[in-house]
Design an enzyme around this catalytic site. Structure first.
Site, mmCIF file in Angstrom:
data_model
loop_
_atom_site.group_PDB
_atom_site.id
_atom_site.type_symbol
_atom_site.label_atom_id
_atom_site.label_comp_id
_atom_site.label_asym_id
_atom_site.label_seq_id
_atom_site.Cartn_x
_atom_site.Cartn_y
_atom_site.Cartn_z
ATOM 1 N N ASP A 33 22.023 37.668 -17.551
ATOM 2 C CA ASP A 33 22.966 38.401 -18.425
ATOM 3 C C ASP A 33 22.930 39.910 -18.187
ATOM 4 O O ASP A 33 23.545 40.677 -18.909
ATOM 5 C CB ASP A 33 22.707 38.081 -19.899
ATOM 6 C CG ASP A 33 21.310 38.503 -20.356
ATOM 7 O OD1 ASP A 33 20.565 39.100 -19.558
ATOM 8 O OD2 ASP A 33 20.967 38.220 -21.522
ATOM 9 N N ILE A 78 17.959 43.272 -36.085
ATOM 10 C CA ILE A 78 18.429 42.921 -37.433
ATOM 11 C C ILE A 78 18.834 41.452 -37.456
ATOM 12 O O ILE A 78 19.718 41.040 -36.692
ATOM 13 C CB ILE A 78 19.634 43.817 -37.827
ATOM 14 C CG1 ILE A 78 19.217 45.289 -37.817
ATOM 15 C CG2 ILE A 78 20.203 43.400 -39.183
ATOM 16 C CD1 ILE A 78 20.387 46.263 -37.860
ATOM 17 N N SER A 108 23.051 60.304 -9.777
ATOM 18 C CA SER A 108 21.632 60.605 -9.977
ATOM 19 C C SER A 108 21.423 61.582 -11.133
ATOM 20 O O SER A 108 20.398 61.505 -11.823
ATOM 21 C CB SER A 108 21.039 61.191 -8.698
ATOM 22 O OG SER A 108 21.848 62.253 -8.218
#
Lengths: 438, 123
Positions: A33, A78, A108
């Site tokens: 993911d 939460i 960068s």
């Protein structure tokens, strides 16, 4: 590479690793993911920590599944149900608060490239100086966790509080906890960014919260190490086309209600003007290496990060700045012309020169705002003579000041990009402490 | 060209070793060894192998009074002077230039090639 070539069974694993690294994806990411559980190798220093690395439906920035009744699907710390009301804490504390992630599409400078000064200054090297070397290598010499857009930690390496766009997002609304992605890549320019976002950015139009995307490529479209440097610079037409492609891709990925901000390019003349006659850390012992010497050496080897600006040729430096200004104009024009479906779009003049002038006016030294080792990037290094000043006043160095200025400008010109204060922040702190940290 | 980033890396490392040696009243080679000891434990063995390999060349440069970081990296064949390219140097040039100084240590083509292969073997 010898091991990879020598043992056929390892070849597939090696190719997988190389591909992940090439695409700037987290190397340790079991569920794919694009969020990780380790700090380095494009892990949590670059993106919010994954709180379940074997379930791709769980990651930072996600809209809570079933109000996160049983588990924390968006990793903001939460979850659970309020026993008094029977409502989930996500409903009570986060719903309707305008959650917004932060995604940096940068170079960068955005990822905060930094080489510790004591690594190249002989009088300052000591036992333990290179203890962090493995982590620094694994992070490609970038320190995004201390950067102006996605910085989030207070480090013993710096003596001023963290400030960044993400950090402010979190301060305003603790429901945004861990929702940051720093897609800064060393050497990134407008053309390469089109590839980077395809492999590296994570946002689902339906399942995730909207995001504030900051497109900040401040130099590499005019910076290269070729002797015929101008011939290798991006043209305004190419810049606009590249940026247009990026916007089109973002329109297919960003949830409705997102915001995209394109920042102008830097004017790098400040580098040579500020540093050319100053002593580089490598010359600290005998006072014998100036930045000018270093720039010429790198130019001669054709490995300069920016021959156009890190050059003793003033005409070339001016031409480079002129091209950068033209590219910024191309970005601005595209911002005005692009019709987006899922986000609003804004152009922000983000001028480090102004930050620097302010710093000097307030008693600072210009050179302290530039990375001492490479003489090229904005710094977050505090010199000893500055420490008292910084601690006693509100003045901070480049990245911090940049974040502050960025935020102030944004607030004036683009208030939609800023989240509103979540009135439940205190309650979130009381109930969930540090929300699982970073 | 001229060794590119390998050359730059060599020049920086040799500079540091020389300066660390001087700061501690030691030789350049001892400066190198000290620098290796500053590294994390797993990085020390390859560092020490490198030092052992370059020590004879470095010592010869010092004995012949040709030593500068630029000349050392030329003699180690990590910096070169490619055809049509200028000599790249971080410090002021001494004697008759880098290539000339290095050639005093590696006088023949065979010696240069031997050094070159030694360095490549080290990786």
């Amino acid at each position: 590479s010898d091991i990879c070539d020598g043992f056929p069974i390892l070849k597939g694993i090696c190719q997988f690793v190389y591909q992940r690294l090439d695409d700037h994806e987290p190397l340790v990411d079991a569920d794919g993911d694009r969020f990780s559980i380790i700090e380095t190798l494009r892990g949590t220093h670059f993106r919010g920590r994954d709180c379940d690395d074997v379930d791709s439906s769980v990651h930072p920035g996600k809209r809570a599944i079933d109000g996160d009744r049983h588990r924390d699907s968006n990793c903001n710390g939460i979850y659970g149900v309020d026993p008094k009301t029977g409502k989930t804490y996500e409903e009570l504390l986060c719903d309707g608060t305008g959650q917004l992630g932060v995604i940096l599409l940068g170079d960068s400078a955005g990822a905060h490239f930094h080489i510790p000064e004591n690594w190249v200054s002989a009088p300052d090297i000591s036992l333990g100086a290179f203890e962090i070397l493995p982590d620094v290598l694994a992070d490609e010499f970038d320190w995004p966790h201390l950067s102006s857009m996605t910085g989030y930690i207070n480090s013993s390496l710096v003596k001023w509080p963290t400030d960044s766009a993400y950090y402010r997002m979190w301060q305003m609304n603790h429901c945004n906890h861990r929702d940051y992605q720093n897609l800064g890549v060393n050497g990134a320019r407008s053309s390469s960014m089109n590839g980077t976002i395809q492999y590296s950015m994570s946002r689902d139009q339906k399942m995730d919260h909207p995001a504030l995307v900051i497109y900040s490529l401040i130099g590499n479209d005019v910076c290269n190490g070729h002797p015929d440097t101008i011939a290798h610079m991006t043209t305004p037409e190419e810049m606009r086309a590249n940026f247009h492609s990026t916007l089109k891709f973002l329109d297919t990925k960003l949830p409705k209600g997102s915001h995209v901000i394109a920042t102008s390019m830097a004017d790098g003349r400040i580098l040579y003007d500020t540093l050319h006659d100053k002593i580089h850390p490598l010359g600290n012992w005998r006072q014998d290496v100036t930045y000018s010497d270093l720039y010429e050496f790198l130019n001669c080897l054709q490995i300069s990060p920016c021959m156009g600006w890190m050059s003793s040729n003033e005409t070339l430096r001016n031409l480079t700045s002129q091209r950068a200004a033209n590219l910024s104009r191309a970005l601005e024009m595209e911002v005005g012309a692009y019709k987006s479906t899922n986000f609003d779009l804004h152009y922000e003049v983000f001028d480090i020169t102004k930050v620097l002038k302010k710093w000097v006016k307030e008693g600072g030294h210009a050179k302290d705002l530039i990375e001492p080792v490479d003489g090229f990037h904005p710094s977050q290094k505090q010199t000893s003579e500055m420490s008292c000043l910084v601690l006693q006043t509100t003045q901070q160095l480049a990245n911090f000041l940049s974040a502050k200025k960025f935020w102030e400008d944004l607030d004036k010109t683009f208030p939609n990009g800023i989240v509103k204060m979540n009135p439940h922040n205190n309650q979130i702190r009381e109930l969930f402490g540090n929300q699982g940290g970073y | 060209v001229n060794g590119g980033s390998t050359c730059a890396g060599c020049t920086i490392i040799v500079s540091l070793a020389e300066q660390i040696g001087e700061i501690n009243n030691e030789t350049v080679v001892q400066g190198f060894q000290r620098l290796c000891n500053y590294l994390p434990a797993s990085y020390q063995p390859p560092c020490k192998t490198f030092v052992a390999s370059v020590e004879p060349t470095i010592q010869q440069l010092i004995d012949e009074k040709f030593f500068t970081p630029d000349v050392a990296c030329q003699a180690l064949t990590l910096c070169t002077v490619d055809p049509g390219q200028p000599e790249c140097h971080l410090y002021p040039l001494v004697n008759k230039g880098l290539a000339w100084s290095a050639s005093q240590i590696l006088p023949t083509r065979a010696a240069r090639e031997k050094q070159y292969h030694k360095m490549r073997k080290l990786g």
